[in-house]
Write an enzyme that holds these catalytic residues in place. Structure first.
Site, PDB file in Angstrom:
ATOM      1  N   LYS A 146     -42.090  17.591  -5.031  1.00 13.07           N
ATOM      2  CA  LYS A 146     -40.839  17.222  -5.679  1.00 13.07           C
ATOM      3  C   LYS A 146     -39.740  17.045  -4.634  1.00 13.07           C
ATOM      4  O   LYS A 146     -39.558  17.895  -3.750  1.00 13.07           O
ATOM      5  CB  LYS A 146     -40.427  18.302  -6.678  1.00 13.07           C
ATOM      6  CG  LYS A 146     -39.131  18.013  -7.421  1.00 13.07           C
ATOM      7  CD  LYS A 146     -38.630  19.225  -8.193  1.00 13.07           C
ATOM      8  CE  LYS A 146     -39.529  19.591  -9.333  1.00 13.07           C
ATOM      9  NZ  LYS A 146     -38.943  20.699 -10.148  1.00 13.07           N
ATOM     10  N   TYR A 201     -43.689   3.338  -8.649  1.00 14.75           N
ATOM     11  CA  TYR A 201     -44.487   3.641  -7.460  1.00 14.75           C
ATOM     12  C   TYR A 201     -43.627   3.514  -6.208  1.00 14.75           C
ATOM     13  O   TYR A 201     -42.583   2.856  -6.199  1.00 14.75           O
ATOM     14  CB  TYR A 201     -45.709   2.714  -7.368  1.00 14.75           C
ATOM     15  CG  TYR A 201     -45.382   1.265  -7.117  1.00 14.75           C
ATOM     16  CD1 TYR A 201     -45.326   0.738  -5.831  1.00 14.75           C
ATOM     17  CD2 TYR A 201     -45.111   0.404  -8.179  1.00 14.75           C
ATOM     18  CE1 TYR A 201     -45.013  -0.589  -5.600  1.00 14.75           C
ATOM     19  CE2 TYR A 201     -44.797  -0.928  -7.960  1.00 14.75           C
ATOM     20  CZ  TYR A 201     -44.755  -1.418  -6.666  1.00 14.75           C
ATOM     21  OH  TYR A 201     -44.444  -2.741  -6.432  1.00 14.75           O
ATOM     22  N   SER A 205     -40.504  -0.589  -8.441  1.00 16.64           N
ATOM     23  CA  SER A 205     -40.808   0.414  -7.419  1.00 16.64           C
ATOM     24  C   SER A 205     -39.564   1.209  -7.031  1.00 16.64           C
ATOM     25  O   SER A 205     -38.442   0.935  -7.483  1.00 16.64           O
ATOM     26  CB  SER A 205     -41.432  -0.203  -6.156  1.00 16.64           C
ATOM     27  OG  SER A 205     -40.467  -0.945  -5.426  1.00 16.64           O
TER      28      SER A 205
END
Length: 375
Positions: free
Chosen positions: A270, A319, A286
């Site tokens: 994280k 992504y 993205s």
């Protein structure tokens, strides 16, 4: 990106790529591509100098002629997606190019090729081995990428690679799911609306069985899953097996297997409270992340992440693409850019699938950047 239909042309190009010392990654597909395929391609692009994606509906692995006839074919759309993912070559041969003469080779790697799908779809894995071995001989890749959705197929391909001494590293990539949990598949497009609506109940039941199995036997867990799926009108279990993750043979007790394939998705890392530095609408999706931040969190280019915006409460998946090292860049691109404002504080979360026992002791990486998104 180059679209190639000829084996000779592809091999000639790859010859010069190898002379330049470039590693070659291969992603075998049958087309009708989706985000699951895209994740495989992005992994290959991140790890190799050249990425080849094959798009070929292989007739020898279909034991149902109607299934072959109805399989979706969308080469133009596939090429657009692959170009966005950074693929270098799309290899889309004809059946005659791949099979100038009938392929009469027989492949059998018991027990992994004879149980489950091997038993219920006679000839399927033989066809898989025929086409994948041909692709390996044609492309001669260093690595080849397969999705864990087809776990048994991966086991069969690994057995084939070992038997034939092909020297290709088989890279297993995580399952990519729709928001409701259904694993992405080209065949999902063939589902009627009512079938698509009930399909996620399969994954829901399987997920619930992970906790159920902690306090119940293998048989009880098996029956729990079958009953849970069959309780939904329109779903009917053909077979369900709890198997050793190496041999794929059924287990009767949890402790008799060397590896029971009971997987769980856990927090891997994280990036906590990073600040959005840019929102770029002129890009096809993205999130661009400073490479220093990626390294600190153990994230890689092409990896799927969840973004949580602390300012407006938005949660979405996208992504990663690699940003300039030391820049502090957190840039949302394309559609994702509409969900944030520059200056918003976000959490970027990555997940991993792992064995249940391994997950118990796994420690995620938590990164707390300083002002300016600096480490």
């Amino acid at each position: 990106m180059k679209l190639v239909h000829s084996i000779a042309e592809l091999q000639n190009d790859l010859f010069y790529c190898r002379k330049e010392g470039k590693k070659i990654g291969l992603v075998p597909t049958m087309g009708a591509l989706h985000e699951g395929h895209a994740s495989l391609v992005r992994s290959s692009v991140a790890e190799n100098g050249i990425t080849v994606v094959s798009v070929f509906v292989n007739p020898t692995q279909f034991n149902d002629k109607n299934d072959l006839k109805n399989y979706p074919r969308t080469l133009e759309a596939d090429c657009k997606l692959l170009e966005q993912c950074g693929a270098d070559y799309v290899f889309a041969p004809s059946v005659e190019e791949m099979y100038p003469t009938p392929d009469n080779r027989q492949f059998e790697f018991p027990p992994v090729s004879t149980v489950m799908e091997g038993a219920h779809r006679p000839g399927h894995f033989n066809g898989v081995c025929q086409v994948v071995s041909r692709l390996f001989y044609i492309v001669k890749p260093d690595r080849s990428y397969f999705g864990e959705k087809d776990f048994q197929q991966i086991a069969v391909v690994k057995a084939m690679v070992k038997s034939l001494g092909l020297g290709v590293d088989i890279i297993e990539c995580p399952i990519v799911r729709d928001a409701d949990g259904l694993a992405m598949s080209s065949r999902n497009t063939l589902l009627a609306a009512d079938e698509r609506a009930i399909a996620p109940h399969i994954y829901k039941t399987l997920s619930e069985s992970v906790a159920y199995a902690k306090s119940h036997s293998v048989k009880e867990t098996h029956d729990f899953v079958v009953a849970g799926i069959n309780s939904v009108d329109g779903l009917d279990v053909e077979y369900y097996s709890i198997v050793d993750g190496d041999t794929l043979l059924d287990v009767k007790e949890w402790d008799e297997a060397s590896h029971v394939n009971m997987m769980i998705e856990v927090l891997k890392s994280k990036l906590h409270c990073v600040t959005v530095t840019e929102a770029n609408l002129n890009y096809m999706g993205s999130i661009t992340i400073d490479e220093d931040l990626m390294d600190a969190a153990g994230m890689i280019a092409g990896e799927k992440v969840q973004v949580v915006d602390n300012n407006n409460g938005e949660r979405f998946e996208t992504y990663i693409i690699k940003g300039q090292r030391g820049s502090g860049c957190i840039c949302l691109n394309g559609a994702a850019a509409r969900k944030v404002q520059v200056g918003d504080v976000c959490i970027i979360i990555s997940y991993a699938l792992m064995d249940f026992e391994e997950a118990k002791t796994f420690t995620p990486k938590l990164v707390f950047p300083k002002e300016g998104n600096k480490i």
